[in-house]
Design a protein around this motif. Structure first.
Motif, short mmCIF file in Angstrom:
data_model
loop_
_atom_site.label_atom_id
_atom_site.label_comp_id
_atom_site.label_asym_id
_atom_site.label_seq_id
_atom_site.Cartn_x
_atom_site.Cartn_y
_atom_site.Cartn_z
N PHE A 284 -51.45 -5.16 -16.41
CA PHE A 284 -52.31 -3.74 -15.39
C PHE A 284 -53.05 -3.82 -14.38
O PHE A 284 -53.58 -4.57 -13.75
CB PHE A 284 -52.63 -2.93 -17.25
N LYS A 285 -52.96 -2.65 -13.57
CA LYS A 285 -54.02 -2.21 -13.26
C LYS A 285 -54.66 -1.23 -12.97
O LYS A 285 -54.26 0.28 -13.28
CB LYS A 285 -53.18 -1.83 -11.10
N LYS A 286 -55.79 -0.68 -12.12
CA LYS A 286 -56.29 1.03 -12.69
C LYS A 286 -56.54 1.66 -11.44
O LYS A 286 -56.57 1.02 -9.72
CB LYS A 286 -57.81 0.41 -12.95
N ARG A 287 -55.90 2.92 -10.86
CA ARG A 287 -56.01 3.28 -9.99
C ARG A 287 -57.43 4.19 -9.48
O ARG A 287 -58.74 3.71 -10.57
CB ARG A 287 -55.30 4.46 -10.38
N ASP A 288 -56.91 4.36 -8.36
CA ASP A 288 -58.69 5.20 -7.89
C ASP A 288 -58.99 6.06 -9.27
O ASP A 288 -60.18 6.46 -9.13
CB ASP A 288 -58.76 5.82 -6.64
N ASP A 289 -58.13 7.19 -9.50
CA ASP A 289 -58.97 7.70 -10.94
C ASP A 289 -58.68 7.41 -12.16
O ASP A 289 -59.55 7.76 -12.72
CB ASP A 289 -57.88 9.18 -10.94
N GLY A 290 -58.23 5.94 -12.48
CA GLY A 290 -59.30 5.54 -13.30
C GLY A 290 -58.05 4.75 -14.20
O GLY A 290 -58.02 4.38 -15.05
N ALA A 291 -56.97 5.82 -13.93
CA ALA A 291 -55.50 5.78 -14.77
C ALA A 291 -55.48 4.14 -14.59
O ALA A 291 -54.99 3.64 -13.71
CB ALA A 291 -54.87 6.97 -14.07
N ILE A 292 -54.86 3.89 -15.92
CA ILE A 292 -54.23 2.33 -15.92
C ILE A 292 -52.77 2.39 -15.97
O ILE A 292 -52.45 2.96 -16.34
CB ILE A 292 -55.05 1.43 -17.00
N TYR A 293 -52.30 1.33 -15.04
CA TYR A 293 -50.88 1.69 -15.01
C TYR A 293 -49.88 -0.02 -14.69
O TYR A 293 -50.88 -1.01 -14.78
CB TYR A 293 -50.18 2.40 -13.64
N ALA A 294 -48.56 0.01 -14.78
CA ALA A 294 -48.21 -1.36 -15.04
C ALA A 294 -47.28 -1.47 -13.41
O ALA A 294 -47.25 -0.14 -13.86
CB ALA A 294 -47.67 -1.47 -15.37
N ASP A 295 -47.60 -1.54 -12.44
CA ASP A 295 -46.36 -2.00 -11.29
C ASP A 295 -45.52 -2.54 -11.72
O ASP A 295 -44.90 -3.74 -11.59
CB ASP A 295 -46.79 -2.38 -10.37
N LEU A 296 -43.47 -1.88 -11.87
CA LEU A 296 -43.29 -1.82 -12.44
C LEU A 296 -41.54 -2.63 -11.36
O LEU A 296 -40.55 -2.12 -11.15
CB LEU A 296 -42.97 -1.84 -14.20
N THR A 297 -42.05 -1.72 -10.35
CA THR A 297 -41.45 -1.28 -9.32
C THR A 297 -40.33 -2.96 -8.72
O THR A 297 -39.21 -2.60 -8.12
CB THR A 297 -41.77 -1.26 -8.05
N ASP A 298 -40.81 -3.98 -9.33
CA ASP A 298 -40.06 -5.58 -8.84
C ASP A 298 -38.87 -5.44 -9.49
O ASP A 298 -38.13 -6.49 -8.91
CB ASP A 298 -41.07 -6.74 -8.47
N VAL A 299 -39.00 -4.84 -10.73
CA VAL A 299 -37.70 -4.54 -11.82
C VAL A 299 -36.84 -3.67 -11.60
O VAL A 299 -35.90 -2.69 -12.10
CB VAL A 299 -37.57 -5.65 -12.71
N GLY A 300 -36.83 -2.51 -10.54
CA GLY A 300 -36.77 -1.53 -10.26
C GLY A 300 -36.78 -0.35 -11.44
O GLY A 300 -36.26 0.68 -11.54
N LEU A 301 -37.90 -0.92 -11.78
CA LEU A 301 -38.56 0.88 -12.36
C LEU A 301 -40.05 0.89 -11.77
O LEU A 301 -39.92 0.84 -10.28
CB LEU A 301 -39.05 0.35 -13.96
N ASP A 302 -40.84 2.39 -12.19
CA ASP A 302 -41.96 2.60 -11.36
C ASP A 302 -43.25 2.04 -11.76
O ASP A 302 -43.52 1.21 -12.51
CB ASP A 302 -41.39 4.50 -11.81
N GLN A 303 -44.79 2.63 -11.60
CA GLN A 303 -45.87 2.60 -11.85
C GLN A 303 -45.92 3.17 -12.73
O GLN A 303 -46.46 4.28 -12.74
CB GLN A 303 -46.66 2.93 -10.46
#
Length: 581
Positions: A284-303
């Protein structure tokens, strides 16, 4: 391998040899049509294979018909008809299925599973802001049927639910109650607890249209709850108890129980820890606003956000935690079958991808058992607008309709039997009607149609079983029965259908293991066909008053085999079969 599958394989090899196309055996097997009719038992269309070998399909059909019987001993007749080969099997061979069904009893058709697997079947999984609705009943019918099928096939199926008792939707009900509840309770309002709380969820949805700031207030309540503020937590606990008590009453009517029951409120903090671990590992990664997300764009999904910027958890947060807990509970877990409406397909694509990235070895065997929406003849239901049809209302309506049917048909039964029989018929009507539609299709549920004793309904099949039971109660079957006296085409068809049942189970089982999909509508269609053919047989031929004692025995045994199959099939739909109706 089931006997009928062996026959189809032998026929396929024989056809391949006759037309000198042994490379296409599997395709030949797939092309065969198992459909008892006046033309025969099995049909093989010759058009595709004739095209491959550059011959006329009529000539190919005749060539096969001329030679197939000498190559496959169980074939009685084969004939060419307009490019088809229509095959009739030897009745003496078919009638072996009668003894097989009678001897095996309730295990007839069950595959011999060499390696039983452990699955968790998660179903129902309601929110605690409203009562169960008719869509939940479809979910429950599918869940119970899937568990019954897995167990029948020799696997371990663990029934499980996650009660979604926290989150923004729960806070909307709580906020509405805070503002407009006036300390009312389900007891003082004389309303079942889940319906009571659901009314406040609807009230919020109406009021927020005029005052959008209520959304922000509800979000603040969620933050306060997750921070453990006593006043909010106490009210949350009280209102959840009301809803869960009401849901348990509905569950009891539907025969629902769970081996494992988890609450989102107990595990969302663990979910935050899973997210923290994933963040440290780079999943997972953290955005500037503090939200934590997974970047799944490499498999055709979203962040995909897995933790909000204000630190509050979302659905997928607790799903990740629950996956970790289930792995610990069941080291031999083969996978989780999530029975959830089709609207959540994207959610599960994301969840399964995240589980793989977090290292759960069984993630590839997890399945979203998707099902379509349930509407009524009046149109689509929307719980936020208060137009949803509650499960209790459906159950009450079915009970009323079933009671009317029973009172009309049987005037001489006592009150206890009256209500017991009515409830059994109502449950059969509900389950069969919901299961007869392919799960992924949307459907319209018509209570009055489902309760009918005619057509593709649960009561129709129950009536068929009861009618057979009445006949069998008057016949004592001998150990050795002469089936050569069964010479009618209708008797042949019934025996063929009995023989077909293990093949159907085998096909459904393989489809579930290989393609992770279970389609109970294939089973319900088969059961309806079997019941139709059985009732057609009654109308034409006598059983108890058959011409000879040998014929009485043979026909009674045939009906006994049919009853075994109907009993098993209905049990796989979680439908009780009566001894009399």
């Amino acid at each position: 391998m089931p006997v009928l599958d062996d026959i189809v394989r032998d026929i396929s090899f024989a056809i391949g040899g006759i037309i000198k196309n042994t490379d296409g055996i599997e395709e030949i097997s797939r092309t065969m049509i198992m459909s008892p009719s006046q033309w025969g038992d099995i049909s093989f269309p010759c058009f595709a294979c004739a095209k491959k070998i550059h011959k006329n399909p009529h000539e190919v059909a005749q060539q096969i018909a001329d030679h197939i019987a000498e190559k496959v001993p169980c074939i009685a007749v084969a004939r060419a008809d307009a490019g088809y080969v229509n095959i009739t099997l030897d009745s003496a061979f078919l009638y072996q299925a009668i003894d097989a069904a009678l001897q095996a009893g309730q295990s007839y058709g069950a595959p011999q599973t060499e390696k039983p697997l452990t699955y968790i079947v998660e179903y129902a999984s309601p929110n605690t802001n409203k009562p169960l609705h008719v869509g939940h009943i479809r979910n429950i019918a599918l869940g119970q049927a899937l568990i019954a099928f897995l167990k029948y096939c020799g696997h371990r199926a663990i029934s499980a639910e996650i009660i979604n008792d926290r989150g923004i939707h729960i806070m909307k009900s709580i906020l509405a109650y805070q503002k407009w509840g006036n300390d009312e309770t389900p007891e003082s309002a004389h309303i079942k607890g889940d319906h009571f709380v659901g009314n406040y969820y609807v009230l919020f949805s109406h009021r927020v249209k005029d005052d959008p700031s209520l959304e922000e207030e509800a979000q603040k309540l969620l933050q306060q709850y997750e921070q453990g503020e006593q006043e909010i937590c106490s009210l949350w606990e009280r209102m959840n108890a009301w809803v869960i008590d009401g849901m348990k009453q509905t569950y009891k009517r539907l025969g629902v129980s769970f081996e494992e029951e988890d609450f989102e409120s107990d595990i969302f903090e663990k979910g935050k820890q899973v997210v923290a671990d994933g963040l440290a590992r780079g999943v997972f990664k953290k955005r500037d606003d503090g939200a934590i997300y997974a970047d799944l764009t490499d498999v055709g999904l979203d962040q995909k956000v897995v933790l909000r910027s204000d630190g509050t958890a979302i659905y997928i947060t607790q799903d990740l935690a629950l996956a970790l807990m289930r792995t610990a509970r069941h080291p031999d877990l083969e996978g989780v079958l999530y029975i959830v409406a089709c609207e959540q397909e994207y959610h599960f694509k994301v969840l399964f991808e995240l589980l793989k990235r977090l290292g759960f070895t069984w993630a590839d065997t997890c399945v979203h058992v998707s099902y379509g929406l349930v509407n009524l003849p009046s149109g689509r239901m929307k719980s936020r607008e208060g137009t949803v049809v509650d499960a209790d209302d459906i159950l009450d309506e079915l009970a009323r309709l079933a009671l009317q049917e029973v009172q009309t048909r049987w005037q001489d039964i006592d009150s206890v039997e009256l209500h017991s029989r009515s409830e059994m018929i109502a449950q059969a009507a509900l389950r069969f009607y919901l299961l007869r539609v392919q799960p992924r299709q949307d459907m319209i549920y018509n209570p009055a149609e489902s309760i009918s004793f005619d057509g593709a309904t649960g009561p129709y099949l129950q009536y068929t079983v009861a009618r057979i039971s009445h006949i069998l109660a008057q016949v004592e079957l001998k150990k050795k029965i002469d089936y050569t006296v069964l010479i009618e085409r209708q008797e042949h068809v019934l025996a063929l259908l009995v023989l077909q049942f293990p093949s159907l189970v085998h096909e459904l089982h393989n489809h579930l293991l290989e393609k992770k999909y279970y389609n109970p509508s294939a089973l319900t269609q088969y059961l309806y066909t079997l019941a139709q053919e059985t009732n057609a047989f009654y109308q034409t031929y006598r059983v108890l008053q058959a011409e000879t004692p040998a014929l009485v025995q043979a026909r009674a045994a045939l009906l006994g085999a049919v009853k075994e199959v109907l009993d098993i099939g209905l049990a796989l739909c979680c439908i009780s079969t009566p001894t009399n109706m």
